[in-house]
Design a protein around this motif. Structure first.
Motif, mmCIF file in Angstrom:
data_model
loop_
_atom_site.group_PDB
_atom_site.id
_atom_site.type_symbol
_atom_site.label_atom_id
_atom_site.label_comp_id
_atom_site.label_asym_id
_atom_site.label_seq_id
_atom_site.Cartn_x
_atom_site.Cartn_y
_atom_site.Cartn_z
ATOM 1 N N ILE A 67 0.856 -1.184 0.000
ATOM 2 C CA ILE A 67 0.000 0.000 0.000
ATOM 3 C C ILE A 67 0.893 1.235 0.000
ATOM 4 C CG2 ILE A 67 -1.836 1.239 1.192
ATOM 5 C CD1 ILE A 67 -2.554 -1.372 2.614
ATOM 6 N N SER A 68 0.898 1.973 -1.106
ATOM 7 C CA SER A 68 1.701 3.184 -1.229
ATOM 8 C C SER A 68 0.850 4.382 -0.836
ATOM 9 C CB SER A 68 2.209 3.337 -2.658
ATOM 10 O OG SER A 68 2.968 2.210 -3.037
ATOM 11 N N VAL A 69 1.444 5.317 -0.088
ATOM 12 C CA VAL A 69 0.667 6.383 0.545
ATOM 13 C C VAL A 69 1.200 7.767 0.156
ATOM 14 C CG1 VAL A 69 -0.293 7.232 2.717
ATOM 15 C CG2 VAL A 69 0.339 4.812 2.494
ATOM 16 N N GLY A 70 0.288 8.616 -0.333
ATOM 17 C CA GLY A 70 0.595 10.011 -0.603
ATOM 18 C C GLY A 70 0.260 10.874 0.605
ATOM 19 N N ALA A 71 0.664 12.151 0.553
ATOM 20 C CA ALA A 71 0.531 13.046 1.707
ATOM 21 C C ALA A 71 -0.517 14.127 1.461
ATOM 22 C CB ALA A 71 1.871 13.701 2.033
ATOM 23 N N THR A 72 -1.306 14.414 2.514
ATOM 24 C CA THR A 72 -2.281 15.499 2.467
ATOM 25 C C THR A 72 -2.001 16.501 3.579
ATOM 26 O OG1 THR A 72 -3.928 14.568 3.986
ATOM 27 C CG2 THR A 72 -4.011 13.830 1.700
ATOM 28 N N ARG A 73 -2.586 17.687 3.405
ATOM 29 C CA ARG A 73 -2.587 18.704 4.457
ATOM 30 C C ARG A 73 -4.004 18.803 5.011
ATOM 31 N NH1 ARG A 73 -1.002 25.221 4.213
ATOM 32 N NH2 ARG A 73 -1.432 25.605 6.422
ATOM 33 N N LEU A 74 -4.126 18.902 6.331
ATOM 34 C CA LEU A 74 -5.434 19.000 6.966
ATOM 35 C C LEU A 74 -6.129 20.308 6.584
ATOM 36 C CD1 LEU A 74 -4.641 17.686 10.568
ATOM 37 C CD2 LEU A 74 -5.508 16.406 8.611
ATOM 38 N N PRO A 75 -7.457 20.350 6.669
ATOM 39 C CA PRO A 75 -8.191 21.576 6.320
ATOM 40 C C PRO A 75 -7.778 22.754 7.207
ATOM 41 C CG PRO A 75 -9.689 19.715 6.499
ATOM 42 C CD PRO A 75 -8.369 19.253 7.026
ATOM 43 N N TYR A 76 -7.861 23.930 6.651
ATOM 44 C CA TYR A 76 -7.537 25.134 7.417
ATOM 45 C C TYR A 76 -8.279 26.324 6.819
ATOM 46 C CZ TYR A 76 -4.294 26.018 3.528
ATOM 47 O OH TYR A 76 -3.750 26.212 2.282
ATOM 48 N N ASN A 77 -8.418 27.382 7.624
ATOM 49 C CA ASN A 77 -9.013 28.631 7.176
ATOM 50 C C ASN A 77 -7.922 29.641 6.891
ATOM 51 O OD1 ASN A 77 -11.703 27.793 7.444
ATOM 52 N ND2 ASN A 77 -11.734 28.310 9.628
ATOM 53 N N VAL A 78 -8.107 30.394 5.845
ATOM 54 C CA VAL A 78 -7.156 31.444 5.484
ATOM 55 C C VAL A 78 -7.709 32.780 5.970
ATOM 56 C CG1 VAL A 78 -6.014 32.637 3.579
ATOM 57 C CG2 VAL A 78 -6.319 30.152 3.504
ATOM 58 N N TYR A 79 -6.845 33.551 6.625
ATOM 59 C CA TYR A 79 -7.228 34.868 7.130
ATOM 60 C C TYR A 79 -6.283 35.933 6.576
ATOM 61 C CZ TYR A 79 -10.163 32.557 10.616
ATOM 62 O OH TYR A 79 -11.130 31.809 11.244
ATOM 63 N N THR A 80 -6.818 37.124 6.370
ATOM 64 C CA THR A 80 -5.973 38.280 6.069
ATOM 65 C C THR A 80 -5.675 39.001 7.375
ATOM 66 O OG1 THR A 80 -7.893 39.706 5.693
ATOM 67 C CG2 THR A 80 -6.957 38.546 3.779
ATOM 68 N N SER A 81 -4.579 39.760 7.390
ATOM 69 C CA SER A 81 -4.183 40.432 8.620
ATOM 70 C C SER A 81 -3.594 41.798 8.317
ATOM 71 C CB SER A 81 -3.145 39.577 9.363
ATOM 72 O OG SER A 81 -2.640 40.265 10.481
#
Length: 806
Positions: A334-348
């Motif tokens: 079983i070969s596994v790729g990588a993901t990034r968890l969900p996130y919210n983008v904010y301006t500052s």
């Protein structure tokens, strides 16, 4: 052993490839006809003309214990030892200086040996030798991040894939053994010591029963912590909780100082893990070779056949296609790729006084959205605390204030943690060099980042007596789970398989590490890479085997693939390609509760290369009905864009009794005259009961668009002779080698074509060059550009490489 360079203008740091696919013939007999001599197969980049010591993996014709068993034959260690001994004795008789390193008999029949490259032909001619493979280098599949320690509370990835739901249902991995084949494991870490018994595994680097990580004072190279991080993701149970917190662990140290090792130890680790009773093995290691990984692949395939779930990382060479590296190229693992968890983008935006502008201000990281948005509540004092060491806060009042901190000296997260401990409600970290520093999810206090220039503006404000600041932080948009750019993509060259099989979280993953600090030996850190994704899947497999102890390896793999979550690319709004995400991101509760298993979980129909007319291929898969009632399944097959020229013919529906399995046959008809060359992705949709399963599929029309050239080399072989060549995954109809000047870091003028050939073989081509150009002028020593042109099936490629002529 050497690495192949896959991008132009990179120093070629390793030894050269040498042609190995040539026809061997005897001297001409009296009739003038050359007689071919029988020799074993030779694979990979092995220098046959070099006198330097070369380590190779030797496969014997005598079948391994497991291979023989699965073929209905009887095989014993004693017989294998005898057959292997005969070959080794003959080798030692014909080669003066040979050293036998590892011996294999359980999954792989053979041994590893070190001998001069120019003696390998003798080895190939010994009766009983089936094949010889290169001893490929492996390194850890992880990308270092910009901090060294984190809070264990930042471990979010296990709950995200549903591990906590499995725990609530009573499945924690208890009774399931997971082998960590890696850099070793710090089994004394408080979060991991529960998972190890008296026997902890084996160290193939130092050849003892203590598979501990490489310490800080090892004279052979850098200390390691990778295997401990991987182990924590699988089975930690303390400050953090791994995916399968009650699983048992075994550690096999096959990667030594600096996190590197080779095929001979990896194969040995796989063999021993199976013999030691592992139910699952995790290999978070790899290289950049997009090829079925010969000896390691054989061992992994037979490990799967023996009932051990093999999980491996897909590699960190994305985002281009064809970047998957071995052992992610394995047919069965079983070969596994990588993901990034969900996130919210904010301006500052930040404000200190009229006329001051801070255009670089961005959200760097925060403990939660609410805490971040709370900074909008009013005006705050901000205080310069230098680099943010604990001593920098002494004597300063930070309660309810903002800490202004410079980047440098130690980890970002520690700076934020120190600010929190001093009572600060937020922090601004400015860079100490030009440019932008990275985002760091999960900071202890809401943290804004700025460039050095904007940080100096803030310092000047304090000098002028302006010590108040306000924030305007606004939600911009959400981002769901996404594929990491670094995650390697398929397909696999030569087998044309879809890889990865599945994906799992692999960005900023918090887990256990040894600190190698006697004063504070146990810690946590956040790493990223497909190394971090694979143990999520290994842990998920442990939960599945806990819940379904009667499941086989194909059941586990199919459950994870059949129930994976399809991921959407936020840039395109469409699903990621199969060769990017595999079947999708794993979801443990869905895998636990599935009523249907479809095996295999993805299909490659391979190549369709007829110039005209129709080509038909027959394929099949198996449906297992896990429910307690008969289920009627229906099928729909669609390829992206519904291209005219591809037709899949199968039954419209199928009835499968409760608890039974049934094969489904279908024919694929491709009319290549109606299709452009390239690969076509599709999905087989299987509907039955309340479940819908999408099985990824792919086919290729014409010669696939794999890179024609993936590396080049130039190495001195002797007086006035140089080995020059290129790595060609599919061979080449035409190949040419050109020399250019290397001028102040760039390509200069053309010098000469030093070689032109036709019908170059796969996987590499080599020739001897006398070191001269333009009719006899000796090319001076130094740096030059070697440009390689290759053409195959109408596809041309021209790549340039920086080489050194000695």
């Amino acid at each position: 052993m050497h690495k192949l360079i896959t991008k132009p203008f990179i120093w070629f740091l390793a030894l050269a490839l040498v042609l190995s696919t040539f026809s061997m013939g005897a001297f001409a007999n009296s009739g003038g006809k050359a007689e071919e001599l029988p020799i074993a197969e030779l694979f990979g980049d092995i220098e046959l003309s070099s006198s330097k010591p070369t380590t190779v993996i030797v496969e014997l014709t005598e079948e391994s214990i497991v291979e023989a068993k699965h073929k209905g034959k009887n095989q014993t260690k004693t017989n294998l030892q005898s057959k292997r001994g005969q070959v080794i004795s003959q080798l030692e008789a014909v080669v003066n200086d040979v050293e036998i390193n590892q011996e294999y008999d359980y999954l792989f029949s053979g041994f590893s040996a070190e001998l001069a490259g120019n003696e390998i032909l003798k080895l190939l001619s010994i009766p009983g030798v089936k094949a010889v493979y290169p001893n490929v280098e492996y390194t850890v599949d992880a990308i270092s991040v910009d901090w060294d320690a984190v809070n264990p509370e930042m471990m979010e990835s296990a709950p995200f894939i549903g591990a906590d739901d499995a725990w609530d249902a009573g499945f924690t991995g208890e009774g399931v053994t997971v082998a960590i084949i890696d850099t070793g494991v710090d089994y004394t870490h408080p979060d991991l010591e529960h998972a190890f018994g008296e026997y902890k595994g084996w160290d193939f680097v130092d050849k003892d029963n203590d598979p501990q990580e490489t310490p800080a004072d090892d004279p052979r190279g850098d200390s390691t912590n990778h295997g401990t991080h991987v182990a924590g993701t699988v089975a930690a149970n303390g400050g953090i909780k791994g995916v399968a917190p009650d699983a048992t662990l075994l550690a096999y140290r096959v990667l030594g100082p600096g996190g590197s090792g080779s095929t001979e130890n990896v194969v040995a680790g796989i063999e021993r893990a199976v013999q030691d009773g592992a139910d699952i093995m995790n290999l978070s290691l790899g290289n950049t070779l997009n090829n079925p990984d010969w000896a390691t692949s054989i061992a992994l395939d037979w490990a799967m056949a023996e009932g051990v779930v093999a999980v491996t990382s897909n590699g960190n060479s994305g985002p281009d296609n064809w970047t998957v590296g071995s052992p992610g190229t394995s047919r069965d693992a079983i070969s596994v790729g990588a993901t990034r968890l969900p996130y919210n983008v904010y301006t500052s935006d930040i404000f200190t006084s009229e006329g001051m502008d801070y255009p670089s201000a961005k959200v760097m990281g925060h403990p939660g959205d609410d805490e971040l948005l709370a900074l909008n509540a009013g005006e705050y004092e901000f205080v310069d605390v230098g680099l943010g060491f604990p001593a920098d806060f002494e004597g300063k009042d930070l309660e309810g204030k903002i800490a202004l901190i410079s980047r440098g000296e130690f980890a970002f997260v520690d700076k934020a943690e120190n600010a929190k401990n001093a009572g600060a409600v937020g922090a601004i970290i400015y860079n100490n060099v030009a440019g932008e520093h990275p985002d760091v999810p999960g900071m202890a206090v809401p943290t804004i980042k700025t460039t050095l220039a904007d940080g100096e503006k803030l310092l000047s404000e304090l000098e002028n007596g302006n010590n108040t600041i306000s924030f305007n932080i606004e939600f911009a948009y959400p981002v769901g789970e996404t594929i990491a750019d670094f995650s390697s993509r398929g397909p696999v060259a030569l087998t044309w398989m879809i890889k990865p099989d599945v994906s799992a979280p692999g960005v900023n993953i918090v887990s256990t590490i040894p600190t190698h600090d006697p004063e504070d030996p146990y810690g946590y850190s956040a790493f990223q890479g497909t190394s971090m994704s694979a143990p999520h899947v290994a842990g998920a497999a442990a939960l599945l085997l806990d819940a379904h102890p009667d499941w086989g390896v194909d059941d586990v793999k199919s459950a994870l693939m059949n129930t994976a979550e399809d991921l959407i690319d936020p840039v395109t709004g469409n699903s990621y390609p199969h060769n990017t995400q595999g079947a999708g991101s794993i979801r443990i509760p869905n895998a636990l509760e599935t009523d249907t298993l479809v095996t295999p979980g993805s299909h490659s129909f391979g190549k369709f290369v007829k110039e005209s007319g129709r080509q038909v291929e027959r394929q099949s898969f198996t449906i297992k009905n896990l429910s307690n009632k008969r289920v009627r399944y229906s099928f729909d097959v669609e390829f992206e864009g519904n291209p005219d020229g591809i037709k899949v013919m199968t039954s419209n529906n199928l009835n499968v009794p409760a608890g039974k399995s049934q094969n489904v046959n279908f024919n694929v008809q491709v009319d290549t005259s109606k299709l452009d060359p390239g690969f076509y992705e599709g999905s087989i949709t299987i509907t039955g009961g309340n479940q819908v399963i999408e099985v990824p599929t792919i086919l290729f029309v014409g010669e696939p668009d794999y890179p024609r050239i993936t590396g080049a080399f130039m190495e001195k072989e002797g007086d006035g002779e140089y080995a020059v060549g290129a790595y060609l995954p599919g061979g080449a109809e035409v190949i040419e080698y050109d020399i250019y000047f290397f001028d102040n870091g760039s390509i200069g003028g053309f010098v000469d074509t030093i070689g032109a050939f036709e019908d170059a073989p796969s996987p590499y081509h080599e020739f001897l060059w006398d070191g001269t150009v333009q009719g006899g002028i000796d090319l001076p020593s130094g740096d030059w550009v070697l440009a390689v042109y290759a053409e195959k099936a109408g596809v041309q490629e021209y790549k340039a490489y920086l080489v050194t002529k000695e």
